[in-house]
Design an enzyme around this catalytic site. Structure first.
Site, short mmCIF file in Angstrom:
data_model
loop_
_atom_site.label_atom_id
_atom_site.label_comp_id
_atom_site.label_asym_id
_atom_site.label_seq_id
_atom_site.Cartn_x
_atom_site.Cartn_y
_atom_site.Cartn_z
N HIS A 130 -52.89 41.96 -51.99
CA HIS A 130 -51.67 42.76 -51.82
C HIS A 130 -51.94 44.18 -52.30
O HIS A 130 -51.26 44.69 -53.20
CB HIS A 130 -50.49 42.18 -52.63
N HIS A 137 -47.12 31.33 -41.16
CA HIS A 137 -46.72 32.55 -41.89
C HIS A 137 -47.43 33.74 -41.24
O HIS A 137 -48.60 33.65 -40.90
CB HIS A 137 -47.15 32.34 -43.35
N GLU A 164 -48.05 36.78 -42.55
CA GLU A 164 -48.75 37.76 -43.37
C GLU A 164 -50.22 37.82 -42.94
O GLU A 164 -50.80 36.80 -42.54
CB GLU A 164 -48.61 37.43 -44.87
N ASP A 220 -53.11 37.88 -44.16
CA ASP A 220 -54.20 37.05 -44.69
C ASP A 220 -54.30 35.72 -43.94
O ASP A 220 -55.32 35.05 -44.02
CB ASP A 220 -54.06 36.82 -46.20
N HIS A 255 -42.91 32.76 -49.21
CA HIS A 255 -42.29 33.87 -49.90
C HIS A 255 -41.85 34.98 -48.97
O HIS A 255 -41.42 36.05 -49.43
CB HIS A 255 -43.25 34.43 -50.96
N ASP A 266 -48.47 29.27 -48.27
CA ASP A 266 -48.69 29.90 -49.59
C ASP A 266 -48.22 29.02 -50.76
O ASP A 266 -48.81 29.06 -51.84
CB ASP A 266 -47.94 31.24 -49.66
N TYR A 277 -50.35 32.52 -59.85
CA TYR A 277 -49.83 32.69 -58.48
C TYR A 277 -48.31 32.54 -58.48
O TYR A 277 -47.59 33.35 -57.90
CB TYR A 277 -50.49 31.63 -57.59
N HIS A 323 -54.26 28.91 -49.54
CA HIS A 323 -55.21 29.53 -50.48
C HIS A 323 -55.65 28.49 -51.49
O HIS A 323 -54.82 27.72 -52.00
CB HIS A 323 -54.57 30.67 -51.29
FE1 FEO Z 1 -47.97 35.34 -47.90
FE2 FEO Z 1 -51.11 34.19 -48.30
O1 FEO Z 1 -49.76 35.19 -47.54
#
Ligand code: FEO
Length: 395
Positions: free
Chosen positions: A23, A79, A81, A83, A145, A164, A192, A225
């Site tokens: 981030h 998701h 995002e 990543d 999130h 996530d 996290y 992750h």
């Molecule tokens: Fe919210 Fe691992 O991205």
């Protein structure tokens, strides 16, 4: 690298051993991370999530070793995002018509990131996709999130692809929760949670209760992750329920910044005072300017009380302390008592400013704080120690 996790499911993600910031520079990743992508092969072939864009080419080359891309029937984007979606543009150049299953918010977010009108199929909680012998069921996880976040449950193998949630920024080729060092794993899991999921705790409790109400058998939780939870996967669900409910341990954190060590001496004297009346409590001191901000937040999250100190500088507080206070305001830590302290030379605003910022972050102030002129002498340090004693008694 790929890794078979069941007869039908292969991990096809990327372990990012080098990653030290996530981030932007908002989150430190001392132990790297991974972008977990999963390939289900059967009557229908399904790819769940991808990897961050810098690894897109490598990801697709590896994926081609597992499957002819033309044979992928569905892509699930849990998701948007980057990543997890970062390899979609390159992948969908090769297989442009493959349907991309995601939430309505997911489609909006993916379009806004990549400006492509892919073959989106929007899904809601309870919608399912028959893939032959197994079925995929989607569970929206809005604001866990991001507004688009979703989980996918695979019957048969009974895997919850949680994205996530339940993840950790933790690079390990051991892949599973029972094989890695438990203290490292939980240190990364709570970091996290503390730094990313804390603001969403009330939503998270409800979402977990909703998922539990489905009475699904969950043999594995496969997040996007870190490691996969296969040994007693409900352990991380139970931890999340604890963490979501105003969690605290028997710990007090003292965070300060200091120009010429006067405020540091105050911090240490306050810590002495606390320990003089409570031998069991863990007291941790951090100079905010010299410490990792996310590690500080993790310790604040674990603590029952927080003391924040700063010298007065330019009628204000020192910048590293201000940064931590901004972070805790955004995160919305719950159930924490607090107080402020600091040294000053003339105008001496820092303690009242710290009090305002702590109140603004919704921490419960137990007193008006303490300030000491210039360099505290023996009497000044005695006052700080007494302050620590009094603070401890008010918890
Ligand atoms: Fe919210 Fe691992 O991205």
């Amino acid at each position: 690298m790929s890794f078979k996790i069941t007869n039908n499911v292969t991990w096809v993600g990327k372990i990012d051993w080098e990653l030290r910031n996530f981030h932007g520079d908002e989150y430190s990743t001392h132990r790297g991370s991974s972008y977990n992508s999963y390939l289900i092969k059967g009557k229908k072939n399904v790819l769940i999530d991808t990897v961050w864009e810098p690894f897109a080419k490598e990801f697709i080359e590896n994926l081609k070793k597992e499957i002819n891309l033309e044979d992928i029937d569905y892509i699930i984007a849990n998701h948007g995002e980057v990543d997890h979606s970062g390899a979609l543009p390159l992948l969908l150049k090769e297989i442009p018509n493959v349907p991309v299953y995601c939430t309505a918010n997911g489609a909006k977010i993916l379009k806004a990131h990549y400006h492509e009108d892919w073959n989106f199929v929007e899904v809601k909680t309870g919608d399912s996709l028959d893939i032959g012998d197994e079925k995929l069921t989607f569970v929206e996880a809005r604001m866990l999130h991001w507004p688009d976040s979703m989980m996918t449950y695979m019957s048969g193998d009974n895997i919850l692809f949680s994205n996530d949630a339940f993840g950790q920024h933790y690079a390990s080729d051991l892949m599973y929760n029972d094989l890695v060092d438990q203290s490292e794993l939980y240190q990364e899991a709570i970091k996290y949670y503390a730094n990313i999921l804390t603001p969403f705790s009330p939503i998270l409790t409800k979402k977990i209760e909703e998922i539990l109400s489905f009475n699904l058998t969950v043999n594995m939780i496969a997040p996007s992750h870190g490691i996969i939870w296969r040994d007693n996967p409900s352990q991380i669900i139970e931890k999340y329920m604890d963490w979501a409910k105003g969690y605290s341990e028997n710990e007090i954190v003292i965070v300060y910044d200091t120009m010429w060590n006067a405020t540091r001496k105050m911090a240490e004297a306050i810590a002495d005072g606390i320990k003089s009346v409570d031998k069991d409590v863990t007291v941790k001191l951090f100079n905010a300017a010299h410490s990792d901000k996310n590690d500080i937040i993790t310790e604040m999250f674990k603590s029952k009380a927080i003391l924040v100190g700063s010298s007065t500088v330019n009628k204000s507080i020192m910048s590293a302390t201000g940064g931590i206070l901004d972070m805790i305001k955004g995160l919305g830590l719950k159930n924490k008592k607090a107080a402020a302290f600091g040294s000053y030379g003339w105008s001496g605003e820092s303690v009242s400013l710290l009090n305002e910022r702590l109140k603004g972050a919704k921490l419960e102030l137990v007193n008006d704080g303490i300030k000491e002129l210039w360099n505290p002498d023996v009497e000044g340090l005695k006052r700080c120690k007494e302050f620590g004693v009094d603070f401890s008694k008010k918890l």
